[in-house]
Design a protein around this motif. Structure first.
Motif, PDB file in Angstrom:
ATOM      1  N   PRO A 186       0.807  -1.234   0.000  1.00  0.00           N
ATOM      2  CA  PRO A 186       0.000   0.000   0.000  1.00  0.00           C
ATOM      3  C   PRO A 186       0.836   1.279   0.000  1.00  0.00           C
ATOM      4  CG  PRO A 186      -0.136  -1.113   2.129  1.00  0.00           C
ATOM      5  CD  PRO A 186       0.590  -2.029   1.219  1.00  0.00           C
ATOM      6  N   ALA A 187       0.355   2.221  -0.794  1.00  0.00           N
ATOM      7  CA  ALA A 187       1.038   3.512  -0.871  1.00  0.00           C
ATOM      8  C   ALA A 187       0.149   4.618  -0.340  1.00  0.00           C
ATOM      9  CB  ALA A 187       1.432   3.790  -2.323  1.00  0.00           C
ATOM     10  N   GLY A 188      -0.981   4.282   0.251  1.00  0.00           N
ATOM     11  CA  GLY A 188      -1.877   5.294   0.792  1.00  0.00           C
ATOM     12  C   GLY A 188      -2.999   4.642   1.563  1.00  0.00           C
ATOM     13  N   GLU A 189      -3.811   5.458   2.252  1.00  0.00           N
ATOM     14  CA  GLU A 189      -4.933   4.923   3.028  1.00  0.00           C
ATOM     15  C   GLU A 189      -6.193   4.910   2.170  1.00  0.00           C
ATOM     16  OE1 GLU A 189      -5.324   6.729   7.009  1.00  0.00           O
ATOM     17  OE2 GLU A 189      -3.479   7.761   6.473  1.00  0.00           O
ATOM     18  N   PHE A 190      -7.085   4.006   2.496  1.00  0.00           N
ATOM     19  CA  PHE A 190      -8.390   3.986   1.846  1.00  0.00           C
ATOM     20  C   PHE A 190      -9.372   4.714   2.753  1.00  0.00           C
ATOM     21  CE2 PHE A 190      -6.206   0.349   0.041  1.00  0.00           C
ATOM     22  CZ  PHE A 190      -6.409   0.581  -1.313  1.00  0.00           C
ATOM     23  N   TYR A 191     -10.054   5.686   2.192  1.00  0.00           N
ATOM     24  CA  TYR A 191     -10.952   6.483   3.016  1.00  0.00           C
ATOM     25  C   TYR A 191     -12.223   5.703   3.326  1.00  0.00           C
ATOM     26  CZ  TYR A 191     -14.155   9.950   4.661  1.00  0.00           C
ATOM     27  OH  TYR A 191     -15.054  10.613   5.435  1.00  0.00           O
TER      28      TYR A 191
ATOM     29  N   HIS B  48      -8.122  11.143  -0.144  1.00  0.00           N
ATOM     30  CA  HIS B  48      -7.686  12.399  -0.746  1.00  0.00           C
ATOM     31  C   HIS B  48      -6.910  13.177   0.292  1.00  0.00           C
ATOM     32  CE1 HIS B  48      -9.936  11.749  -4.351  1.00  0.00           C
ATOM     33  NE2 HIS B  48     -10.985  11.410  -3.617  1.00  0.00           N
ATOM     34  N   GLY B  49      -6.002  13.949  -0.130  1.00  0.00           N
ATOM     35  CA  GLY B  49      -5.226  14.756   0.812  1.00  0.00           C
ATOM     36  C   GLY B  49      -3.758  14.606   0.513  1.00  0.00           C
ATOM     37  N   PRO B  50      -2.933  14.956   1.506  1.00  0.00           N
ATOM     38  CA  PRO B  50      -1.493  14.888   1.276  1.00  0.00           C
ATOM     39  C   PRO B  50      -1.080  13.485   0.863  1.00  0.00           C
ATOM     40  CG  PRO B  50      -1.994  15.948   3.368  1.00  0.00           C
ATOM     41  CD  PRO B  50      -3.269  15.382   2.847  1.00  0.00           C
TER      42      PRO B  50
ATOM     43  N   ARG C 160     -14.131  -1.059   1.117  1.00  0.00           N
ATOM     44  CA  ARG C 160     -12.828  -1.282   0.474  1.00  0.00           C
ATOM     45  C   ARG C 160     -12.846  -2.521  -0.413  1.00  0.00           C
ATOM     46  NH1 ARG C 160      -9.649  -1.581   5.998  1.00  0.00           N
ATOM     47  NH2 ARG C 160     -11.549  -2.760   6.369  1.00  0.00           N
ATOM     48  N   ASP C 161     -13.912  -3.326  -0.246  1.00  0.00           N
ATOM     49  CA  ASP C 161     -13.943  -4.636  -0.890  1.00  0.00           C
ATOM     50  C   ASP C 161     -14.641  -4.595  -2.242  1.00  0.00           C
ATOM     51  OD1 ASP C 161     -13.779  -7.713  -0.521  1.00  0.00           O
ATOM     52  OD2 ASP C 161     -15.878  -7.360  -1.051  1.00  0.00           O
ATOM     53  N   GLY C 162     -14.178  -5.431  -3.146  1.00  0.00           N
ATOM     54  CA  GLY C 162     -14.831  -5.544  -4.450  1.00  0.00           C
ATOM     55  C   GLY C 162     -15.153  -6.991  -4.781  1.00  0.00           C
ATOM     56  N   GLY C 163     -15.290  -7.834  -3.758  1.00  0.00           N
ATOM     57  CA  GLY C 163     -15.449  -9.274  -3.996  1.00  0.00           C
ATOM     58  C   GLY C 163     -16.861  -9.803  -3.814  1.00  0.00           C
ATOM     59  N   ARG C 164     -17.836  -8.892  -3.807  1.00  0.00           N
ATOM     60  CA  ARG C 164     -19.228  -9.333  -3.587  1.00  0.00           C
ATOM     61  C   ARG C 164     -19.670 -10.347  -4.645  1.00  0.00           C
ATOM     62  NH1 ARG C 164     -24.043  -5.084  -2.197  1.00  0.00           N
ATOM     63  NH2 ARG C 164     -25.773  -6.186  -3.157  1.00  0.00           N
ATOM     64  N   GLY C 165     -19.303 -10.086  -5.903  1.00  0.00           N
ATOM     65  CA  GLY C 165     -19.676 -11.001  -6.986  1.00  0.00           C
ATOM     66  C   GLY C 165     -19.008 -12.355  -6.835  1.00  0.00           C
TER      67      GLY C 165
END
Lengths: 145, 275
Positions: B135-140, B256-258, B191-196
């Motif tokens: 990971p290179a950032g946080e998930f909002y 979003h942000g720094p 954050r998840d995309g595995g519903r299908g």
């Protein structure tokens, strides 16, 4: 590696009736299954009996095999089972569509579950079932004639 | 209390040694019990003083690990979380969790439960593997979005819900409350995309729709997870998916942000990956 011997501890049909804390919804679950199986049994017998018409046997007409008080009571029990199964089924459909179970909440002791949230729906449906059963009893007793 | 007299409680414990016994049997032990003693303490007393061959599974002693699930006086409960005098007068029955095979004495075989759990992909699924693994950032995620699944994350996989479930008692292939709750937990995570990916298994003939809301799972859950609620929400989403009425949702973006996905300048670089 040798296979470890295990003992099957599945509860089977006893699992419908025992095991775990007994809540109101558990009784509703048992009754729903029992009435469902009862209606299915009635349906199979009904198909068989009406099928006998092809052989010219009419078991339900006046003075024949099914024209006895015990079968009248049995018919009423089928009606009771139908009334309960139908109205409880409507509750289950609503619950399964996420109606009346509430949103996820932070679990803080003493825990509140969706069972208490949907309890009013269960009570309303049971009251409706009781009214339908009573109205049916009025009809079956011949009080409307 | 230190000075308080102990009361005797008879423990009726299910015993089973696969190398010796054809079927489980019940052995009775008399245990001196003081206020505050848990069932786990009672079992330790038996092992240390009466019969060293008694076997059960436990670890944390504080209702966190979920290892010591047992059938206590006919109810699935955690032995470490249950005080003897709260549930027993003079007699207490202690048995292994039903709906699981018995390996020995009070030890159930939980492997089938975890296999069902694994079949529902109980983890965050995303297409951007690189970001997920490095990971290179946080998930909002807003507090409201967190609330959608937070309750279901408290599950400790103790198996009490599986033991209490009447449907599982007659249908061994039913996925059961714990795995289905886990599926709903990840389905609700923005954050998840595995519903299908989970849909086929969760909506199978032995999936969520085998649950008929007996509510035992929610009654016996020691952590307030309310699996019955999770399963009903899962059913709702399966129905909406089937009717193509579900709101389209993309897995959430990085915060979003720094930084905007770039490592922040004043934060040290993470150590090199070891796997």
């Amino acid at each position: 590696m040798a296979e470890i011997k295990r003992h099957d501890n599945r509860l089977g049909l006893w699992g419908w009736l025992g095991g775990g804390r007994w809540g109101l919804e558990r009784y509703a679950y048992i009754l729903h299954r029992v009435t469902g199986l009862g209606i299915l049994l009635y349906f199979l017998i009904h198909i068989f009996v009406t099928n006998l018409r092809f052989r010219g046997i009419y078991l339900w007409v006046e003075g024949s095999f099914f024209d006895k008080p015990i079968f009248k009571v049995g018919e009423y029990l089928v009606f009771v089972a139908f009334a309960y199964h139908a109205l409880n089924g409507i509750r289950l459909v609503l619950v399964e569509l996420g109606v009346a179970v509430g949103k996820p909440i932070e679990p803080v002791y003493p825990y509140k579950t969706s069972l208490t949230v949907q309890r009013p729906l269960l009570i309303v449906m049971m009251l409706l079932a009781a009214i339908v059963v009573a109205a049916g009893g009025y009809e079956f007793l011949g009080l409307t004639r | 209390m230190p000075g308080e007299a102990a009361r005797e409680v008879r423990f009726h414990v299910t015993r089973y040694n696969p190398e010796r016994d054809a079927a489980p049997y019940v052995q009775t032990f008399t245990v001196p019990v003081r206020e505050g003693m848990t069932v786990l303490d009672g079992l330790h007393y038996i092992k240390e003083n009466l019969d060293a061959s008694l076997v059960w599974r436990y670890s944390c002693r504080m209702g966190v690990c979920g290892s010591c699930g047992m059938l206590l006086n006919g109810r699935p409960m955690l032995a470490c979380n249950t005080q003897i005098l709260h549930i027993a007068g003079t007699d207490l029955t202690v048995g292994p969790l039903p709906n699981f095979d018995i390996i020995r004495d009070l030890v159930p075989d939980l492997v089938p439960m975890f296999q069902k759990h694994l079949s529902l992909n109980p983890f965050i699924v995303r297409e951007d593997d690189e970001e997920l693994n490095d990971p290179a950032g946080e998930f909002y995620q807003s507090p409201q979005q967190l609330e959608e699944y937070l309750q279901f994350t408290y599950c400790i996989k103790c198996g009490l819900c599986m033991a209490g479930c009447p449907t599982l008692a007659t249908d061994a292939r039913f996925l059961g409350p714990m795995p289905l709750t886990s599926a709903q937990r990840y389905n609700s995570d923005t954050r998840d995309g595995g519903r299908g990916l989970r849909r086929e298994q969760a909506g199978s003939p032995h999936g969520a729709f085998r649950c008929h809301y007996a509510g035992e799972c929610s009654h016996v859950c020691p952590k307030g997870v309310d699996p019955a609620k999770a399963i009903q929400h899962l059913k709702r989403s399966l129905v909406l998916d089937y009717l193509h009425l579900a709101r389209k949702r993309q897995p959430c973006e990085k915060m979003h942000g720094p930084g905007q996905g770039q490592p922040l300048a004043n934060i040290a670089a993470p150590p090199a990956r070891t796997v």
